[in-house]
Design an enzyme around this catalytic site. Structure first.
Site, PDB file in Angstrom:
ATOM      1  N   ASN A   6      24.702  40.732  15.256  1.00 25.83           N
ATOM      2  CA  ASN A   6      25.974  41.131  14.664  1.00 25.83           C
ATOM      3  C   ASN A   6      25.852  42.549  14.128  1.00 25.83           C
ATOM      4  O   ASN A   6      24.799  42.970  13.647  1.00 25.83           O
ATOM      5  CB  ASN A   6      26.445  40.148  13.594  1.00 25.83           C
ATOM      6  CG  ASN A   6      25.493  39.977  12.437  1.00 25.83           C
ATOM      7  OD1 ASN A   6      24.269  39.959  12.598  1.00 25.83           O
ATOM      8  ND2 ASN A   6      26.039  39.817  11.241  1.00 25.83           N
ATOM      9  N   GLU A  52      28.101  44.951  11.679  1.00 29.65           N
ATOM     10  CA  GLU A  52      29.256  45.038  10.778  1.00 29.65           C
ATOM     11  C   GLU A  52      29.749  46.474  10.642  1.00 29.65           C
ATOM     12  O   GLU A  52      29.053  47.424  10.993  1.00 29.65           O
ATOM     13  CB  GLU A  52      28.888  44.478   9.403  1.00 29.65           C
ATOM     14  CG  GLU A  52      28.615  42.998   9.430  1.00 29.65           C
ATOM     15  CD  GLU A  52      28.305  42.415   8.068  1.00 29.65           C
ATOM     16  OE1 GLU A  52      28.283  41.185   7.973  1.00 29.65           O
ATOM     17  OE2 GLU A  52      28.090  43.169   7.093  1.00 29.65           O
ATOM     18  N   TYR A  64      35.691  46.296   8.621  1.00 28.43           N
ATOM     19  CA  TYR A  64      35.643  44.877   8.991  1.00 28.43           C
ATOM     20  C   TYR A  64      36.131  44.564  10.410  1.00 28.43           C
ATOM     21  O   TYR A  64      35.412  43.939  11.169  1.00 28.43           O
ATOM     22  CB  TYR A  64      36.347  43.975   7.964  1.00 28.43           C
ATOM     23  CG  TYR A  64      35.584  43.900   6.678  1.00 28.43           C
ATOM     24  CD1 TYR A  64      34.401  43.169   6.590  1.00 28.43           C
ATOM     25  CD2 TYR A  64      36.016  44.583   5.555  1.00 28.43           C
ATOM     26  CE1 TYR A  64      33.668  43.129   5.421  1.00 28.43           C
ATOM     27  CE2 TYR A  64      35.282  44.538   4.372  1.00 28.43           C
ATOM     28  CZ  TYR A  64      34.118  43.816   4.309  1.00 28.43           C
ATOM     29  OH  TYR A  64      33.399  43.785   3.156  1.00 28.43           O
ATOM     30  N   CYS A 120      30.279  40.381  16.678  1.00 31.39           N
ATOM     31  CA  CYS A 120      29.348  39.262  16.521  1.00 31.39           C
ATOM     32  C   CYS A 120      28.176  39.379  17.488  1.00 31.39           C
ATOM     33  O   CYS A 120      28.277  40.017  18.534  1.00 31.39           O
ATOM     34  CB  CYS A 120      30.073  37.941  16.768  1.00 31.39           C
ATOM     35  SG  CYS A 120      31.416  37.611  15.619  1.00 31.39           S
ATOM     36  N   GLU A 144      26.954  37.094  19.487  1.00 32.99           N
ATOM     37  CA  GLU A 144      27.243  36.472  20.771  1.00 32.99           C
ATOM     38  C   GLU A 144      27.999  37.429  21.685  1.00 32.99           C
ATOM     39  O   GLU A 144      27.660  37.574  22.863  1.00 32.99           O
ATOM     40  CB  GLU A 144      28.067  35.190  20.577  1.00 32.99           C
ATOM     41  CG  GLU A 144      27.392  34.151  19.710  1.00 32.99           C
ATOM     42  CD  GLU A 144      27.705  34.274  18.204  1.00 32.99           C
ATOM     43  OE1 GLU A 144      27.665  33.240  17.534  1.00 32.99           O
ATOM     44  OE2 GLU A 144      27.983  35.399  17.733  1.00 32.99           O
ATOM     45  N   CYS A 147      31.921  31.911  16.300  1.00 29.21           N
ATOM     46  CA  CYS A 147      33.298  31.944  15.804  1.00 29.21           C
ATOM     47  C   CYS A 147      34.258  31.671  16.956  1.00 29.21           C
ATOM     48  O   CYS A 147      33.865  31.630  18.132  1.00 29.21           O
ATOM     49  CB  CYS A 147      33.592  33.292  15.147  1.00 29.21           C
ATOM     50  SG  CYS A 147      33.803  34.660  16.322  1.00 29.21           S
ATOM     51  N   CYS A 155      34.325  34.401  19.712  1.00 28.46           N
ATOM     52  CA  CYS A 155      33.153  34.326  20.587  1.00 28.46           C
ATOM     53  C   CYS A 155      33.246  33.139  21.536  1.00 28.46           C
ATOM     54  O   CYS A 155      32.873  33.239  22.706  1.00 28.46           O
ATOM     55  CB  CYS A 155      31.872  34.245  19.763  1.00 28.46           C
ATOM     56  SG  CYS A 155      31.481  35.815  18.955  1.00 28.46           S
TER      57      CYS A 155
END
Length: 138
Positions: A44, A46, A50, A55, A57, A92, A95
């Site tokens: 991930n 960041e 935001y 992510c 994945e 999530c 993903c």
């Protein structure tokens, strides 16, 4: 297969250090395996704004797709606060949807890991039943 899965999990453990999560301090690592056996790692990443955050994945999937791969067999996912892997981490919703694009959800394996000895194997269809995929547009 168990040894192979353990190798994939160990690779994910080794790569979690590359996660960039200064805001949530929740690091995630993934290892994606193509249908022909190539491996792609992702973490991930960041962002202070935001929404540009990506992510682990999707990072792995996008790396593989950008190199010409479109069929995947499995993904290992692990993570935790400050790289302390304490529980199983599932992908999530975004993903999950990206994975549907490039897999057969009934066959694609999602390996949720806490360690090389403690993991669960699920099918994508279990995590995203009644998904919307490319076949729905035919």
């Amino acid at each position: 297969m168990t040894d192979h899965i353990r190798e994939l999990i160990q690779l994910a453990i080794d790569n979690i250090k590359y996660s960039y999560a200064p805001y949530s301090e929740f690091n995630v690592s993934a290892v994606l395996e193509t249908a022909t056996g190539e491996l792609y790692t992702g973490v991930n990443i960041e962002n202070a704004a935001y929404s540009p955050t990506n992510c682990a994945e999707r990072t792995a999937v996008f790396k593989a797709v950008s190199e010409g791969h479109r069929n995947f067999s499995r993904i290992v996912i692990l993570g935790g606060s400050k790289s302390n892997i304490i529980d199983f981490v599932t992908p999530c919703g975004v993903c999950r949807q990206v994975l549907v694009e490039f897999t057969n959800p009934e066959e694609f394996e999602i390996i949720l890991a806490k360690s090389v000895d403690e993991y669960k194997i699920m099918k994508l269809s279990e995590l995203l039943p009644y998904s919307f995929g490319p076949s729905d547009l035919e």
